[in-house]
Design a protein around this motif. Structure first.
Motif, short mmCIF file in Angstrom:
data_model
loop_
_atom_site.label_atom_id
_atom_site.label_comp_id
_atom_site.label_asym_id
_atom_site.label_seq_id
_atom_site.Cartn_x
_atom_site.Cartn_y
_atom_site.Cartn_z
N LEU B 95 46.79 -25.64 -33.18
CA LEU B 95 47.95 -26.53 -33.21
C LEU B 95 47.91 -27.49 -32.02
O LEU B 95 48.16 -28.69 -32.15
N GLY B 96 47.56 -26.95 -30.85
CA GLY B 96 47.46 -27.79 -29.67
C GLY B 96 46.43 -28.90 -29.84
O GLY B 96 46.65 -30.05 -29.47
N VAL B 99 47.79 -31.53 -32.17
CA VAL B 99 48.75 -32.40 -31.47
C VAL B 99 47.99 -33.38 -30.57
O VAL B 99 48.33 -34.57 -30.50
N LEU B 149 54.05 -39.27 -34.41
CA LEU B 149 53.27 -38.04 -34.25
C LEU B 149 53.48 -37.10 -35.42
O LEU B 149 52.53 -36.48 -35.92
N ILE B 150 54.72 -37.02 -35.89
CA ILE B 150 54.98 -36.16 -37.05
C ILE B 150 54.27 -36.71 -38.28
O ILE B 150 53.69 -35.96 -39.08
N LEU B 153 50.73 -35.76 -37.93
CA LEU B 153 50.53 -34.33 -38.22
C LEU B 153 50.63 -34.07 -39.72
O LEU B 153 49.93 -33.22 -40.26
#
Lengths: 241, 169
Positions: B95-96, B99, B149-150, B153
């Motif tokens: 996940l990191g 991101v 960013l969302i 993602l």
């Protein structure tokens, strides 16, 4: 709650560093509205991923490298100082050139104002003159009034044009005389000065270019129809450049 | 001097890594930042917090590095694997990384403002001062960064797409 209200409220909570999940209204809307629910999940994942943070790598050499870079600093500082000094000198030169050009433009404008003629003509004050001469060596101005009318008198008359303006409509003639002889001469004589101070070249070129541009716009003195290349008061800028 | 580097190296390296996405570049940038800070320490106003000033310099170095990188293209979308301490953290690490990749896709100004706000926990006022922009601009940048960013993602499949394309009201 509308979706845009949900989004605004979500940002406000995050701005206040508060958990969106702790707001019952946000949670209720997210449960009822799938896109907003996904937005809420997305924010949670985003911040969770960010909290994962960045692990420091083997940066044990960092302090030593910083120290080495810092100790190498004086040499770099000299380089920076030199370039910035050169830049500031160039700015100064262009400022001086602009000031000189403005002085010429203002002088011509003032001289061409009909309302000013009488004042200028009736006033024998020498103080009206200095703004006209762009960087002209002071000796020329001093000599201009003391020289006899013959010999180099044209130049003398031209430099003292504002004092010696003929009454009754002769202003334009005097101005033309000044422009066709003294200013181009003065600019060209700056070559002598330039031998000792090469930095004044941009100033000289600027004045010459501005003068030619101004002169082109004055009726009767610009390029004539018969010989468009030849006109009074022109300075050979190409030679200067 | 060394104590200062040790004290703040985490913050500076963290920002540089977030901004640049590559460990070596981040280390170089962090080093340049500290050298610059030490040279200009006399310009720091002791009446103000040190960290925003330090991170402002780091941000400027990063943006300079990014602009020179534009002239010298590098492999796109690359995030280096940092050593993992515990295998059970693999999902969190993934996940990191996602991101981090998403961060690389947003504008540098948005990224810097977002990281300074959410990771370094600077206030909007401190970020505005360190980035020399109005406070409202920083707020807008952070909000846009969150949205973009969302979206990123979502494009990468980390955030699920809504099943029904219900228009938001």
């Amino acid at each position: 709650m509308q979706c845009h209200e949900f989004e605004d409220r979500l940002h406000r909570r995050l701005d206040d560093r508060q958990s969106p999940e702790a707001d019952p209204q946000l949670v209720a809307h997210a449960a009822a509205c799938e896109p907003c629910g996904q937005l809420l999940i997305g924010q949670r994942l985003l911040l969770a991923g960010l909290r994962r943070g960045v692990k420091h790598s083997s940066g044990s050499q960092l302090a030593q490298n910083v120290l080495a870079g810092y100790q190498a600093e004086p040499m770099e500082a000299v380089v920076v100082e030199g370039s910035s000094g050169r830049r500031s000198w160039q700015i100064l030169a262009w400022l001086a050139a602009t000031a000189a050009a403005l002085a010429i433009a203002v002088s011509i404008y003032v001289a061409s104002q009909p309302g000013r003629r009488n004042v200028a003509v009736s006033s024998p004050s020498v103080n009206a003159v200095p703004s006209v001469g762009p960087k002209t060596p002071p000796r020329d101005i001093a000599h201009s009034d003391s020289r006899p009318p013959g010999g180099n008198g044209r130049r003398a008359h031209a430099l003292g044009a504002f004092q010696l303006l003929p009454r009754g409509g002769g202003y334009g003639v005097a101005l033309a005389d000044m422009a066709t002889s003294s200013l181009p001469d003065a600019v060209e004589r700056m070559e002598e000065v330039e031998r000792y101070a090469p930095g004044i070249r941009p100033i000289r070129v600027s004045i010459a270019m501005l003068w030619n541009a101004l002169w082109r716009s004055i009726p009767g003195l610009g390029p004539s129809e018969s010989d468009p290349k030849a006109w009074h008061g022109r300075m050979d800028v190409r030679r200067l450049v | 001097m060394l104590a200062l580097v040790e004290r703040f190296r985490g913050q500076v390296f963290g920002l540089c890594y977030r901004m640049l996405g590559q460990r070596q570049d981040a280390e170089d940038c962090a080093q340049e930042t500290f050298v610059r800070v030490l040279k200009n320490l006399h310009r720091w106003d002791p009446g103000r917090d040190f960290e925003p000033w330090l991170l402002a310099i780091a941000g400027n170095r990063c943006r300079t590095a990014l602009s020179s990188r534009k002239r010298r293209p590098v492999a796109d979308g690359m995030v280096e694997q940092l050593p993992d301490d515990a295998p059970d953290e693999r999902a969190a690490q993934h996940l990191g990384e996602e991101v981090q990749l998403a961060l690389a896709a947003v504008r540098a100004e948005y990224r810097q403002a977002f990281v300074l706000f959410h990771e370094h926990e600077l206030s909007y006022a401190e970020i505005a001062e360190s980035m020399s922009v109005p406070l409202g601009t920083v707020k807008t940048w952070v909000h846009r960064a969150r949205k973009e960013l969302i979206e990123e993602l979502r494009r990468r499949g980390v955030v699920p797409e809504p099943r029904n394309a219900v228009p938001r009201v």
